[in-house]
Design an enzyme around this catalytic site. Structure first.
Site, PDB file in Angstrom:
ATOM      1  N   ASP A   1      -0.537   0.296  23.913  1.00  0.00           N
ATOM      2  CA  ASP A   1      -1.291  -0.945  24.090  1.00  0.00           C
ATOM      3  C   ASP A   1      -0.538  -2.102  23.420  1.00  0.00           C
ATOM      4  OD1 ASP A   1      -3.496  -2.664  24.630  1.00  0.00           O
ATOM      5  OD2 ASP A   1      -4.349  -2.224  22.671  1.00  0.00           O
TER       6      ASP A   1
ATOM      7  N   ASP B   1      -6.133   0.687  20.403  1.00  0.00           N
ATOM      8  CA  ASP B   1      -7.088   0.464  19.315  1.00  0.00           C
ATOM      9  C   ASP B   1      -8.543   0.440  19.777  1.00  0.00           C
ATOM     10  OD1 ASP B   1      -6.699  -1.941  20.659  1.00  0.00           O
ATOM     11  OD2 ASP B   1      -7.002  -3.172  18.871  1.00  0.00           O
TER      12      ASP B   1
END
Length: 205
Positions: A12, A176
């Site tokens: 990410d 996350d």
């Protein structure tokens, strides 16, 4: 996750690589007159027209015009861009070095819920490091605004798997957002959810 079986990494962008400052962004938009920004601006998943922008369903010009219409007074493109990009802080140098190191042992992909203005800012300001640019860190870059879909929808993960040909059981996804990781796990992908500012490179030690 059996470490020896992992060949591919899907990483990410926001919160994992680049540090974010939602509070600063909210305050800057409020100064411009966008008083309800807190309700639609999120660290993990955007809402309302912010979400449409992240999915590439509206252009940067339409995004700015929507902000202007909600503020109800003249603001320039530059003022809007500055407020919006204040969400982004920096990618710590050690994480850029980590990406380069990981590429020696893994096939590394980026999969990000992001938008055109943030991505352009990051390519200019966050990824340049030593002699390297954004194209040096990843085998391929997958961006929500180009794909017209966003995490945690399973379709975005399926597209990455289909286009790359990588196997879920040989892939680790680092994100996350727990919701994003849960979706990846339903497809057989191993996951790791780091905390903000974490040096998650330790999992490869």
């Amino acid at each position: 996750m059996e470490k020896g079986t992992i060949k591919n990494l899907i990483i990410d962008f926001g919160g994992v690589l680049i540090d974010l400052d939602r509070k600063r962004c909210v305050e800057n938009f409020k100064r411009l007159g966008l008083t309800d920004v807190e309700n639609v601006l999120d660290i993990y998943h955007q809402q309302d027209f912010f979400q449409k922008y992240e999915k590439g369903l509206i252009t940067s010009a339409e995004f700015r015009d929507e902000i202007r219409s909600r503020i109800g007074k003249p603001v320039t493109d530059a003022q809007i861009d500055e407020a919006w990009n204040s969400f982004l802080v920096e990618i710590p140098a050690f994480k850029l070095d980590l990406l380069l190191e990981l590429r020696r042992n893994y096939v590394v992909y980026l999969l990000s819920n992001t938008n055109e203005l943030h991505w352009q800012w990051a390519c200019r300001n966050a990824f340049p490091h030593k002699v390297f640019g954004v194209e040096d860190y990843f085998e391929h870059i997958y961006l929500s605004f180009e794909m017209k879909k966003a995490k945690p929808d399973a379709d975005i993960f399926r597209q990455v798997l289909d286009e790359t040909g990588i196997l879920p059981e040989e892939t680790l996804f680092i994100d996350d957002s727990e919701a994003n990781c849960r979706t990846a796990e339903t497809l057989g992908i191993s996951t790791y959810t780091p905390m903000a500012h974490e040096d998650w490179g330790k999992i490869f030690g």
